[in-house]
Scaffold this active site. Structure first.
Site, PDB file in Angstrom:
ATOM      1  N   THR A   1      90.591  51.494  36.622  1.00 57.67           N
ATOM      2  CA  THR A   1      89.589  52.093  37.511  1.00 57.67           C
ATOM      3  C   THR A   1      89.591  53.604  37.305  1.00 57.67           C
ATOM      4  O   THR A   1      88.538  54.226  37.136  1.00 57.67           O
ATOM      5  CB  THR A   1      89.890  51.736  38.979  1.00 57.67           C
ATOM      6  OG1 THR A   1      89.811  50.315  39.121  1.00 57.67           O
ATOM      7  CG2 THR A   1      88.896  52.394  39.928  1.00 57.67           C
TER       8      THR A   1
ATOM      9  N   ASN B   1      84.623  40.683  32.633  1.00 58.89           N
ATOM     10  CA  ASN B   1      85.680  40.086  33.445  1.00 58.89           C
ATOM     11  C   ASN B   1      85.264  38.793  34.138  1.00 58.89           C
ATOM     12  O   ASN B   1      86.113  37.995  34.506  1.00 58.89           O
ATOM     13  CB  ASN B   1      86.192  41.099  34.476  1.00 58.89           C
ATOM     14  CG  ASN B   1      85.078  41.854  35.158  1.00 58.89           C
ATOM     15  OD1 ASN B   1      84.283  42.527  34.501  1.00 58.89           O
ATOM     16  ND2 ASN B   1      84.992  41.728  36.457  1.00 58.89           N
TER      17      ASN B   1
ATOM     18  N   GLN C   1      89.594  43.620  29.392  1.00 57.20           N
ATOM     19  CA  GLN C   1      89.711  42.167  29.255  1.00 57.20           C
ATOM     20  C   GLN C   1      89.870  41.726  27.794  1.00 57.20           C
ATOM     21  O   GLN C   1      90.074  40.534  27.535  1.00 57.20           O
ATOM     22  CB  GLN C   1      88.482  41.470  29.860  1.00 57.20           C
ATOM     23  CG  GLN C   1      88.342  41.664  31.363  1.00 57.20           C
ATOM     24  CD  GLN C   1      89.359  40.867  32.169  1.00 57.20           C
ATOM     25  OE1 GLN C   1      90.021  39.949  31.657  1.00 57.20           O
ATOM     26  NE2 GLN C   1      89.490  41.195  33.436  1.00 57.20           N
TER      27      GLN C   1
ATOM     28  N   SER D   1      94.211  48.424  30.924  1.00 57.08           N
ATOM     29  CA  SER D   1      94.981  48.217  32.145  1.00 57.08           C
ATOM     30  C   SER D   1      96.166  47.307  31.870  1.00 57.08           C
ATOM     31  O   SER D   1      96.018  46.250  31.247  1.00 57.08           O
ATOM     32  CB  SER D   1      94.088  47.585  33.219  1.00 57.08           C
ATOM     33  OG  SER D   1      94.840  47.357  34.392  1.00 57.08           O
ATOM     34  N   ALA D   2      97.347  47.697  32.347  1.00 55.85           N
ATOM     35  CA  ALA D   2      98.556  46.915  32.051  1.00 55.85           C
ATOM     36  C   ALA D   2      98.550  45.549  32.742  1.00 55.85           C
ATOM     37  O   ALA D   2      98.988  44.559  32.163  1.00 55.85           O
ATOM     38  CB  ALA D   2      99.799  47.707  32.478  1.00 55.85           C
ATOM     39  N   HIS D   3      98.027  45.498  33.977  1.00 57.38           N
ATOM     40  CA  HIS D   3      98.196  44.249  34.730  1.00 57.38           C
ATOM     41  C   HIS D   3      97.245  43.141  34.298  1.00 57.38           C
ATOM     42  O   HIS D   3      97.325  42.023  34.794  1.00 57.38           O
ATOM     43  CB  HIS D   3      98.120  44.494  36.246  1.00 57.38           C
ATOM     44  CG  HIS D   3      96.745  44.679  36.805  1.00 57.38           C
ATOM     45  ND1 HIS D   3      96.039  43.640  37.369  1.00 57.38           N
ATOM     46  CD2 HIS D   3      95.964  45.770  36.908  1.00 57.38           C
ATOM     47  CE1 HIS D   3      94.877  44.101  37.821  1.00 57.38           C
ATOM     48  NE2 HIS D   3      94.806  45.390  37.543  1.00 57.38           N
TER      49      HIS D   3
ATOM     50  N   THR E   1     103.107  63.408  37.951  1.00 61.70           N
ATOM     51  CA  THR E   1     104.360  62.880  37.417  1.00 61.70           C
ATOM     52  C   THR E   1     104.140  61.463  36.911  1.00 61.70           C
ATOM     53  O   THR E   1     103.554  60.639  37.599  1.00 61.70           O
ATOM     54  CB  THR E   1     105.441  62.889  38.517  1.00 61.70           C
ATOM     55  OG1 THR E   1     105.630  64.236  38.928  1.00 61.70           O
ATOM     56  CG2 THR E   1     106.754  62.312  38.013  1.00 61.70           C
TER      57      THR E   1
ATOM     58  N   CYS F   1      81.237  33.687  49.593  1.00 67.09           N
ATOM     59  CA  CYS F   1      82.206  33.441  50.649  1.00 67.09           C
ATOM     60  C   CYS F   1      83.638  33.793  50.264  1.00 67.09           C
ATOM     61  O   CYS F   1      84.506  33.902  51.111  1.00 67.09           O
ATOM     62  CB  CYS F   1      82.136  31.996  51.095  1.00 67.09           C
ATOM     63  SG  CYS F   1      82.317  30.831  49.761  1.00 67.09           S
TER      64      CYS F   1
END
Ligand SMILES: *Cc1c(COP(=O)(O)O)cnc(C)c1O
Length: 407
Positions: free
Chosen positions: A77, A156, A184, A204-206, A245, A331
Site C-alpha cells: 500500500t 488480486n 500478486q 509485499s512480503a505477506h 528506522t 455481504c
C-alpha cells in the site's frame, strides 16, 4: 491418507501464512539481534546492516534488479502510494497525466484519485471481458504530458496477468515511466524488471509467505534513472526515498521469503496449477451453469474465481463455512457494492454476488482441494434444488422471455 485440518485456508491472495523457514530466519532479530541497522558506530549495528543488505540482495535477485534499487517500505500500500505520488511530484514539471486501469488495487485507485484532486489528470483504462487491457487503448491514451503508466501485473481478485512485457515496451518507446503493482505476481510467475522494461514495481512480503507490514518498491537506477519525491521525510534512509528506522526482522523475513520463492517458483507454480485444474475439473464434473471470471490462460496458477449461477451468495458462503475463501459479494466486505473488479469485467450483479475466489497456496494439499470441491458442489446442488429459477432453466425455459408480472 492424512486428513486435512478444518477450517481449510484457501484465501492466499488475501494473505499467505508465514513459511516456518521464514519465521526461523526472523526470530533472532526480535531477540539478541535487536539493533538499529542505521547504528554505524558499533558491531551490533553492522550486524543488522549486514542482515538488511543480505535481504536486499535476496529481494533484488528475485526480480533481476540491483540491490541498490530496492527501497524497503511498510507494505505494498505504501509502495503504491510512493510510486504514484512520488512520480507525480518529482516529474510535475514534465507533465500532469497518469494512465492506470479500473481493476487496480485500491492503493493505486485511491492514490490516483488523490492526485486528481491536486490537478493531475488520470486516465482509468477499461478492461475487456477477460480482464485484460487493450494495448491499443493504452497507446492512444499516451500524450506528451503523460509521465507515468501504472498497470498491475496480476490482479488480486481474478488472477489475470497483463502483458507486462508489451506494456513495458510501449512505455519505453514513448519515453514514459512504467510502474507495476507486482504483488500478486512476484514469486508466483517469472518477473524480470530488465526483460519487461519495468521502471518501478511494488512488492509485499505477506503475499509471498513472509511477514505482514513489510514491502518494497523497486526503483530503477539507470536507463532511465528514476527519482521519486518521498512521502515520508526524516532521517534519509533508503536513499532518501523512505525515511524511518528499518523493520529489521520483517526485512530479514522478506528476504528469506524471496529466496525461497525464487528457488521453488518452478515446482510450486506447476503444483499449484495442477491443484487449481483439479479443483476446476471436480466442480465442472458435477455442476453446470458455473462461470469462470477472468482469462483462464493468462492467470497466476493459484487463482480460480468462479460464479455459481442460480444460488444465493450468502447461503453459498454459509454452506461452506469451514473453508476460508473470498467472495465478490457485498455481504463479506466492508463496502456494500459488489466487487468493482468483477463489474469492470462486465460480470452482472447476480453473478458477482455468487462469485468465489479460491486462492491456492504453498500449504494447500490435494486432499484439501478434494474436500473443498465436494463441499462446494454439495452446497450448490442443495441450494439449486430450492431454486425455482434453476428448475425453469433445466426445463428449457429461456428466462429472458419470461413475463414476470402476475396477471
Ligand atoms: C495485498 C495487495 C496490496 C497491498 O499490500 P499490503 O502489503 O497489504 O499493503 C497491493 N496490491 C495488490 C495487488 C495486493 O494484492
Amino acid at each position: 491418507m492424512a486428513m486435512s485440518n478444518r477450517p481449510i485456508y484457501m484465501d492466499n491472495q488475501a494473505t499467505t501464512p508465514v513459511d516456518p523457514r521464514v519465521l526461523e530466519a526472523m526470530l533472532p532479530y526480535f531477540g539478541e539481534r535487536f539493533v538499529n541497522a542505521a547504528s554505524r558506530n558499533h558491531q551490533f549495528g553492522w550486524d543488522a546492516e549486514e542482515a538488511v543488505d543480505n535481504a536486499r540482495k535476496q529481494v533484488a535477485a528475485l526480480i533481476n534488479a540491483h540491490p541498490k534499487e530496492i527501497v524497503f517500505t511498510s507494505g505494498a500500500t505504501e509502495s503504491d502510494n510512493l510510486a504514484l505520488k512520488g512520480v507525480a511530484e518529482m516529474y510535475g514539471q514534465k507533465g500532469d497525466h497518469i494512465i492506470t486501469c479500473v481493476t487496480e488495487h485500491k492503493a493505486i485507485i485511491d492514490s490516483a484519485k488523490h492526485l486528481e484532486k491536486q490537478g493531475v489528470r488520470v486516465t482509468f483504462l477499461p478492461v475487456e471481458r477477460n480482464g485484460l487491457i487493450d494495448l491499443d487503448d493504452l497507446e492512444r491514451a499516451i500524450t506528451d504530458k503523460t509521465i507515468l503508466i501504472s498497470i498491475m501485473t496480476a490482479n488480486n481478485e481474478v488472477g489475470v496477468v497483463q502483458d507486462i512485457r508489451e506494456i513495458g515496451r510501449i512505455a519505453r518507446e514513448r519515453g514514459v515511466l512504467f510502474h507495476t503493482d507486482a504483488v500478486q505476481a512476484v514469486g508466483k510467475i517469472p518477473f524480470d524488471v530488465q526483460a519487461m522494461n519495468v521502471d518501478i514495481a511494488s512488492l509485499s512480503a505477506h503475499k509471498m509467505y513472509g511477514p505482514k507490514g513489510v514491502g518494497a518498491l523497486y526503483v530503477r537506477r539507470r536507463n532511465p534513472r528514476v527519482l521519486l519525491t518521498p512521502i515520508i521525510d526524516g532521517g534519509g534512509h533508503e536513499r532518501g526515498m523512505r525515511s524511518g528506522t528499518l523493520n529489521v526482522p520483517g526485512i530479514v523475513g522478506f528476504g528469506r521469503a524471496a529466496e525461497l520463492s525464487m528457488n521453488e517458483l518452478e515446482d510450486e507454480s506447476r503444483r499449484l496449477g495442477a491443484l487449481r485444474d483439479r479443483l476446476l475439473a471436480r466442480l465442472r464434473e458435477k455442476l453446470d451453469e458455473i462461470y469462470i471470471n477472468g482469462d483462464m490462460e493468462r492467470r497466476i496458477p493459484g487463482n480460480l474465481n468462479i460464479s455459481f449461477a442460480y444460488v444465493e451468495g450468502e447461503s453459498l458462503l454459509m454452506g461452506i463455512d469451514d473453508v476460508a475463501v473470498s467472495s465478490g459479494s457485498a455481504c463479506t466486505s466492508a463496502s456494500l457494492e459488489p466487487s468493482y473488479v468483477l463489474k469492470a469485467l462486465g460480470v452482472g450483479e447476480d453473478l458477482a454476488h455468487t462469485s468465489i475466489r479460491f486462492g491456492l497456496g504453498r500449504f494447500n494439499t490435494e486432499d484439501e482441494v478434494d474436500y473443498v470441491a465436494d463441499k462446494v458442489t454439495g452446497t450448490v446442488q442443495r441450494l439449486r434444488e430450492l431454486s425455482p429459477l434453476y428448475e425453469m432453466v433445466k426445463e428449457g425455459i429461456d428466462l429472458s422471455t419470461v413475463n414476470w408480472t402476475a396477471d
